[in-house]
Design a protein around this motif. Structure first.
Motif, PDB file in Angstrom:
ATOM      1  N   ASP A   1      40.838  17.896 -12.659  1.00 42.79           N
ATOM      2  CA  ASP A   1      39.375  17.393 -13.128  1.00 42.79           C
ATOM      3  C   ASP A   1      39.783  16.714 -14.384  1.00 42.79           C
ATOM      4  N   THR A   2      40.479  17.915 -15.445  1.00 45.33           N
ATOM      5  CA  THR A   2      39.955  17.866 -17.344  1.00 45.33           C
ATOM      6  C   THR A   2      40.704  16.334 -17.177  1.00 45.33           C
ATOM      7  N   ILE A   3      42.360  16.389 -16.104  1.00 46.68           N
ATOM      8  CA  ILE A   3      43.090  14.720 -16.222  1.00 46.68           C
ATOM      9  C   ILE A   3      42.109  13.686 -16.329  1.00 46.68           C
ATOM     10  N   GLU A   4      41.785  13.863 -15.230  1.00 52.50           N
ATOM     11  CA  GLU A   4      40.697  12.312 -14.332  1.00 52.50           C
ATOM     12  C   GLU A   4      39.080  12.486 -15.975  1.00 52.50           C
ATOM     13  N   GLU A   5      38.996  13.262 -15.993  1.00 52.41           N
ATOM     14  CA  GLU A   5      38.038  12.820 -17.609  1.00 52.41           C
ATOM     15  C   GLU A   5      38.302  12.611 -18.403  1.00 52.41           C
ATOM     16  N   TRP A   6      40.008  12.987 -18.942  1.00 48.31           N
ATOM     17  CA  TRP A   6      40.532  12.503 -20.060  1.00 48.31           C
ATOM     18  C   TRP A   6      41.275  11.086 -19.948  1.00 48.31           C
ATOM     19  N   GLU A   7      41.234  10.390 -18.580  1.00 47.35           N
ATOM     20  CA  GLU A   7      41.773   9.369 -17.780  1.00 47.35           C
ATOM     21  C   GLU A   7      40.702   8.149 -17.883  1.00 47.35           C
ATOM     22  N   ALA A   8      39.650   8.470 -18.098  1.00 45.06           N
ATOM     23  CA  ALA A   8      37.927   7.983 -17.301  1.00 45.06           C
ATOM     24  C   ALA A   8      37.941   7.981 -19.427  1.00 45.06           C
ATOM     25  N   GLU A   9      37.962   8.676 -20.215  1.00 45.38           N
ATOM     26  CA  GLU A   9      37.556   8.329 -21.385  1.00 45.38           C
ATOM     27  C   GLU A   9      38.518   7.429 -22.726  1.00 45.38           C
ATOM     28  N   GLU A  10      39.505   7.675 -21.994  1.00 49.40           N
ATOM     29  CA  GLU A  10      40.496   6.530 -22.600  1.00 49.40           C
ATOM     30  C   GLU A  10      40.567   4.927 -21.662  1.00 49.40           C
ATOM     31  N   GLU A  11      39.445   4.941 -20.611  1.00 48.92           N
ATOM     32  CA  GLU A  11      39.616   3.911 -20.674  1.00 48.92           C
ATOM     33  C   GLU A  11      38.328   3.382 -21.159  1.00 48.92           C
ATOM     34  N   GLU A  12      37.190   4.436 -21.138  1.00 54.68           N
ATOM     35  CA  GLU A  12      36.241   4.056 -22.245  1.00 54.68           C
ATOM     36  C   GLU A  12      36.147   3.373 -23.764  1.00 54.68           C
ATOM     37  N   ARG A  13      37.894   3.974 -24.297  1.00 57.05           N
ATOM     38  CA  ARG A  13      37.697   4.058 -25.251  1.00 57.05           C
ATOM     39  C   ARG A  13      38.813   2.061 -25.564  1.00 57.05           C
ATOM     40  N   ALA A  14      39.645   2.345 -24.421  1.00 52.42           N
ATOM     41  CA  ALA A  14      39.933   0.557 -24.290  1.00 52.42           C
ATOM     42  C   ALA A  14      39.020  -0.181 -24.044  1.00 52.42           C
ATOM     43  N   ALA A  15      37.921   0.492 -23.107  1.00 57.28           N
ATOM     44  CA  ALA A  15      36.985  -0.704 -23.497  1.00 57.28           C
ATOM     45  C   ALA A  15      36.092  -1.485 -24.479  1.00 57.28           C
ATOM     46  N   ILE A  16      35.834   0.187 -24.733  1.00 59.55           N
ATOM     47  CA  ILE A  16      35.513  -0.626 -26.755  1.00 59.55           C
ATOM     48  C   ILE A  16      36.271  -1.166 -27.593  1.00 59.55           C
ATOM     49  N   ALA A  17      37.397  -0.759 -27.553  1.00 57.73           N
ATOM     50  CA  ALA A  17      38.478  -1.589 -28.543  1.00 57.73           C
ATOM     51  C   ALA A  17      38.399  -3.221 -28.012  1.00 57.73           C
ATOM     52  N   GLU A  18      38.334  -3.255 -26.791  1.00 61.06           N
ATOM     53  CA  GLU A  18      38.197  -4.555 -26.200  1.00 61.06           C
ATOM     54  C   GLU A  18      36.986  -5.925 -26.273  1.00 61.06           C
ATOM     55  N   ALA A  19      35.652  -4.293 -26.665  1.00 58.60           N
ATOM     56  CA  ALA A  19      34.850  -5.567 -27.060  1.00 58.60           C
ATOM     57  C   ALA A  19      34.209  -5.630 -28.029  1.00 58.60           C
ATOM     58  N   GLU A  20      35.490  -4.988 -29.617  1.00 59.60           N
ATOM     59  CA  GLU A  20      35.475  -4.313 -30.988  1.00 59.60           C
ATOM     60  C   GLU A  20      36.141  -6.339 -31.192  1.00 59.60           C
ATOM     61  N   GLU A  21      37.197  -6.455 -30.399  1.00 56.07           N
ATOM     62  CA  GLU A  21      38.236  -6.863 -30.647  1.00 56.07           C
ATOM     63  C   GLU A  21      37.872  -8.272 -29.990  1.00 56.07           C
ATOM     64  N   GLU A  22      36.750  -8.606 -28.668  1.00 59.51           N
ATOM     65  CA  GLU A  22      36.471 -10.382 -28.463  1.00 59.51           C
ATOM     66  C   GLU A  22      35.472 -10.432 -29.849  1.00 59.51           C
ATOM     67  N   ALA A  23      34.576  -9.850 -30.319  1.00 55.55           N
ATOM     68  CA  ALA A  23      33.103  -9.689 -31.398  1.00 55.55           C
ATOM     69  C   ALA A  23      34.050  -9.636 -32.399  1.00 55.55           C
ATOM     70  N   ARG A  24      35.224  -9.538 -32.740  1.00 53.02           N
ATOM     71  CA  ARG A  24      35.907  -9.810 -33.751  1.00 53.02           C
ATOM     72  C   ARG A  24      36.455 -11.532 -33.556  1.00 53.02           C
ATOM     73  N   ARG A  25      37.270 -11.705 -32.832  1.00 52.59           N
ATOM     74  CA  ARG A  25      36.971 -13.189 -31.711  1.00 52.59           C
ATOM     75  C   ARG A  25      36.107 -14.271 -32.493  1.00 52.59           C
ATOM     76  N   MET A  26      35.062 -13.827 -32.093  1.00 51.77           N
ATOM     77  CA  MET A  26      34.346 -14.957 -31.769  1.00 51.77           C
ATOM     78  C   MET A  26      33.398 -15.404 -33.534  1.00 51.77           C
ATOM     79  N   ALA A  27      33.447 -14.174 -33.934  1.00 50.96           N
ATOM     80  CA  ALA A  27      32.533 -14.130 -34.823  1.00 50.96           C
ATOM     81  C   ALA A  27      33.764 -14.600 -36.138  1.00 50.96           C
ATOM     82  N   GLU A  28      35.137 -14.644 -35.941  1.00 54.28           N
ATOM     83  CA  GLU A  28      35.784 -15.685 -36.700  1.00 54.28           C
ATOM     84  C   GLU A  28      35.626 -17.373 -36.345  1.00 54.28           C
ATOM     85  N   GLU A  29      35.466 -17.120 -35.033  1.00 56.33           N
ATOM     86  CA  GLU A  29      35.289 -18.744 -34.362  1.00 56.33           C
ATOM     87  C   GLU A  29      34.397 -19.679 -35.492  1.00 56.33           C
ATOM     88  N   GLU A  30      33.099 -18.457 -34.812  1.00 58.31           N
ATOM     89  CA  GLU A  30      31.942 -18.824 -35.673  1.00 58.31           C
ATOM     90  C   GLU A  30      31.777 -19.258 -37.405  1.00 58.31           C
TER      91      GLU A  30
END
Length: 219
Positions: free
Chosen positions: A171-200
């Motif tokens: 359960d601990t390992i699965e929870e850690w993996e879920a947190e890693e996926e969430e962090r990756a999603a946040i980083a991806e969203a921030e990268e997309e926001a940065r790209r859109m801001a630069e294009e704008e």
């Protein structure tokens, strides 16, 4: 405007750096493991020589493409770290790296677990079944210490307690993996926001230059 965009990007950048720093610091802590990964037949033979004729050796046969093998990894790690099995040697053999060893041991499924005492194979099981693996280990450990009804009671009680410990680790390992996926999603969203801001910003700069050129022509 541009100041609010820069502030948002700066905040996102600091958040991303913090996430990476936390994740990086976690990865820098080497996890101790008693599982010996055998890459050559000599390393495999050395495991048995070191264990001696009376030592117990649990061999795990796996393959990189086997999802069942991967699902059993946290359970094997927990068992290997357990003080109860400190006198047992844990070894892992990749079938793709050592097909000769797997063939000699008559491995037909993955993952397969074989419990050896010297040159004698005491027990064997196949499949991703943590409870069965625990029971197999318990059977031979309790047999060395106790016999009769009390030995059987100790076996059942030990299996139940160990299973609960294994499930907690999983359960601990699965929870850690879920947190890693969430962090990756946040980083991806921030990268997309940065790209859109630069294009704008690029579009705004081009529009400003176009207007300046137009005004220069009109003059």
């Amino acid at each position: 405007g541009q100041s609010s965009t820069r502030a948002a990007l700066t905040t996102g950048a600091y958040h991303t750096m913090a996430v990476r720093r936390r994740a990086g610091s976690a990865r820098k802590m080497p996890a101790f493991s008693r599982i010996i990964n055998c890459h050559t037949e000599e390393e495999y033979a050395k495991v048995f020589r070191k264990a001696g004729d009376g030592g117990l050796v649990l061999v795990e046969f796996v393959a990189g493409w086997s999802t069942s093998s991967k699902s059993m990894a946290p359970y094997m790690t927990t068992l290997a770290k357990s003080p109860e099995y400190k006198k047992t040697t844990f070894a892992r053999v990749d079938m793709e790296a050592l097909p000769g060893v797997a063939q000699k041991c008559n491995v037909k499924a993955l993952p397969t677990y074989q419990l050896w005492k010297g040159t004698e194979k005491l027990d064997e099981m196949s499949g991703a079944m943590p409870a069965k693996l625990v029971a197999m280990l318990k059977t031979h450990h309790v047999a060395k210490k106790k016999s009769g009804p009390m030995g059987y009671v100790a076996l059942i009680g030990g299996v139940v307690l160990t299973i609960f410990a294994l499930l907690k680790v999983k359960d601990t390992i699965e929870e850690w993996e879920a947190e890693e996926e969430e962090r990756a999603a946040i980083a991806e969203a921030e990268e997309e926001a940065r790209r859109m801001a630069e294009e704008e910003a690029i579009r705004a700069r081009k529009e400003r230059m176009r207007r300046q050129a137009q005004q220069a022509k009109e003059r």
